[in-house]
Design a protein around this motif. Structure first.
Motif, PDB file in Angstrom:
ATOM      1  N   TYR A 111       1.107  -0.988   0.046  1.00 14.34           N
ATOM      2  CA  TYR A 111      -0.370   0.074   0.248  1.00 14.34           C
ATOM      3  C   TYR A 111       1.097   1.253  -0.039  1.00 14.34           C
ATOM      4  CZ  TYR A 111      -3.252  -3.424   1.323  1.00 14.34           C
ATOM      5  OH  TYR A 111      -3.971  -4.564   1.085  1.00 14.34           O
ATOM      6  N   PRO A 133      -4.903  -7.168   7.289  1.00 13.74           N
ATOM      7  CA  PRO A 133      -3.790  -8.076   7.123  1.00 13.74           C
ATOM      8  C   PRO A 133      -2.496  -8.610   7.627  1.00 13.74           C
ATOM      9  CG  PRO A 133      -3.798  -6.372   5.452  1.00 13.74           C
ATOM     10  CD  PRO A 133      -4.858  -5.907   6.693  1.00 13.74           C
ATOM     11  N   ARG A 139      -6.306 -12.203   4.918  1.00 13.02           N
ATOM     12  CA  ARG A 139      -5.603 -11.872   3.906  1.00 13.02           C
ATOM     13  C   ARG A 139      -6.658 -12.069   2.745  1.00 13.02           C
ATOM     14  NH1 ARG A 139       0.526 -12.667   5.046  1.00 13.02           N
ATOM     15  NH2 ARG A 139       1.068 -11.137   6.404  1.00 13.02           N
ATOM     16  N   ARG A 141      -9.276  -9.231  -0.090  1.00  7.29           N
ATOM     17  CA  ARG A 141      -9.314  -9.851  -1.257  1.00  7.29           C
ATOM     18  C   ARG A 141     -10.783  -9.583  -2.101  1.00  7.29           C
ATOM     19  NH1 ARG A 141      -4.423 -13.201  -2.997  1.00  7.29           N
ATOM     20  NH2 ARG A 141      -3.900 -11.749  -1.437  1.00  7.29           N
ATOM     21  N   GLU A 163      -9.204  -5.214   0.073  1.00  6.37           N
ATOM     22  CA  GLU A 163      -8.086  -5.013  -0.657  1.00  6.37           C
ATOM     23  C   GLU A 163      -7.605  -3.490  -1.922  1.00  6.37           C
ATOM     24  OE1 GLU A 163      -5.078  -7.977  -0.802  1.00  6.37           O
ATOM     25  OE2 GLU A 163      -5.113  -7.167  -2.925  1.00  6.37           O
TER      26      GLU A 163
END
Ligand code: HEM
Length: 447
Positions: free
Chosen positions: A81, A183, A190, A194, A199
């Motif tokens: 990120y 995450p 995770r 997504r 995410e």
């Protein structure tokens, strides 16, 4: 060789959710039971040597730092990120970048930032004047956070962002940083994150910030040079081939400076003011020192040397509430630290909060006691018992910047205003995001 006590999986697993929500509480409990070093699987997966032992920490961060690198938490999860800037970069690319960026934080550079910092702080104090006039209350953390975000924004882009853009950028960065802990702390989330598009949402936010930064960089190239960190990064050249930094890397570094450079100082300032408002004697001492320092000359890089007690207060506040409450490294090869074996691939969790509350180094660890940060008291303590800015080659690059902005901010706010807590009896606990927040909104009134 003493074995590191290992917490059996059947004891760790029932605590997984509590560890995700209140890791400090759980880690402190483990240290009380098992000692300063222990092995556990965080989030039920990674094998981690958790340590609040200054000898082990000195070994990992300094004496044998070549055997350790950042773990995937910073190098992959956060980097996804925030990009591969100094904090999240590793190996030789990190070293090359560190050498290039270090001069931007030298004393001469800080000296020229004092005027900018003071101007931002003065403008920020207009909020205190307005609150006093209206008899309204302010969010303590909101106030310190917007102040330091403006300071770092001005330090990087003297001409860059409008007020509205700065605040928007601040909100977006904060949202990304608040999201990252999911995450990081719960690896099993995770994939679901997504799948449900969370995410993607935060990655899109990061991309929009990067686009804005690119626009500002292009504008700067088209316009004139300025005296700020962006200019320093644009003008710097790699030693080996004399080339400038690529734009992608430049943006990564700016993202990291924003991320690493505002939540940390904002939390430290909020905790410091909150502590002082509960300790009137110490507050009176600070106010008297600020008044005396102002008669000796301007509060600049030299002037803040006349604020030794305030500096002790800031340090004691960062001991009790270390903004970077934990960091980590991963062992590249087998090692022995303070007699404990550390296997290859083991993650070493450097539990700064636990270190700062370790009763072996800090008598009455929960007491706010700024005198313990005097030069004389420090001489008798382990040099690695207090590490708010980390240590070794990856010591925080912004440590002097942060101390200066905090001294200037507190000198102005505490010197010129009388603040009081709206609910002085309310308990405030810790909320460990990436940095150490308060677990509730603390309001202040300006008298
Ligand atoms: C009270 C304020 C601050 C605290 C407590 C703090 C704490 C830390 C700590 C503990 C580290 C080391 C992390 C590790 O070893 O894994 C670090 C690294 C870093 N900090 Fe700070 N920081 C503060 C303010 C700042 C500011 C103001 C900036 C920028 C202007 C900054 C930029 C960085 C960067 C770029 C790194 C990575 C350095 C490297 O690995 O080469 N920090 N910080």
């Amino acid at each position: 060789m003493p074995a590191v006590p290992s917490i059996p999986l059947f004891k760790v697993l029932p605590n997984v959710l509590r560890t995700a929500r209140r890791p400090i509480e759980v880690f402190q409990e483990y240290h009380q039971i098992y000692g300063d070093n222990l092995l556990l699987s965080v989030g039920g997966s990674r094998r981690t040597h958790l340590t609040a032992d200054p000898e082990v920490i000195q070994h990992v961060l300094q004496r044998n730092h070549r055997n350790y690198d950042k773990s995937e938490i910073q190098a992959t999860q956060m980097a996804k990120y925030l990009g591969k800037g100094l904090l999240t970069n590793t190996g030789q690319p990190w070293l090359t970048q560190r050498r290039l960026i270090q001069p931007g934080f030298h004393r001469k550079r800080l000296d020229s930032l004092v005027t900018e910092m003071r101007a931002v702080i003065e403008r920020q104090c207009a909020q205190l004047d307005a609150a006093r006039a209206a008899g309204s209350t302010l969010s303590l953390h909101g106030f310190t956070r917007s102040a330091v975000f403006r300071i770092i924004a001005r330090a990087i882009f003297t001409d860059g962002f409008s007020e509205q853009e700065t605040m928007e950028l601040n909100r977006t960065m904060d949202a990304i940083q608040a999201f990252i802990i999911y995450p990081v702390r719960m690896p099993f989330l995770r994939k679901p994150l997504r799948w449900i598009g969370r995410e993607g949402k935060y990655l899109a936010m990061a991309t929009s910030i990067r686009q804005r930064l690119q626009e500002r960089i292009d504008e700067r190239r088209a316009g004139g040079a300025q005296d700020d960190l962006l200019q320093m990064l644009l003008d710097s050249r790699y030693e080996d081939d004399g080339t400038p930094m690529a734009d992608e890397q430049l943006i990564d570094e700016i993202m990291i400076l924003f991320a690493a450079g505002h939540e940390t100082s904002a939390n430290a300032l909020a905790w410091t003011i909150w502590l002082l408002l509960q300790h009137p004697e110490e507050l009176a001492k600070v106010k008297a020192e600020i008044a005396a320092a102002k008669t000796l000359g301007p509060l600049d890089l030299d002037g803040v040397k006349n604020l030794p007690y305030l500096t002790q207060v800031i340090e004691e506040s960062m001991r009790l509430y270390p903004p970077a409450w934990i960091t980590d490294r991963v062992a590249l090869g087998p090692d022995v630290a303070n007699g404990y074996a550390i296997d290859t691939h083991t993650v070493v969790g450097i539990f700064i909060y636990g270190l700062h509350h370790n009763p072996r180094y800090w008598p009455e660890p929960e007491r706010f006691w700024p005198e313990r940060m005097s030069a004389a008291a420090k001489k008798d303590r382990h040099p690695y018992a207090f590490l708010p800015f980390g240590a070794g080659p990856r010591l925080c690059i912004g440590n002097h910047f942060a101390m200066l902005e905090m001294q200037l901010f507190l000198a102005q706010v505490l010197g010129d205003y009388t603040l009081e807590l709206t609910t002085p009896a309310a308990e405030v606990g810790v909320k460990p995001y990436i940095t150490l927040h308060m677990d509730r909104e603390v309001g202040v009134r300006v008298c």
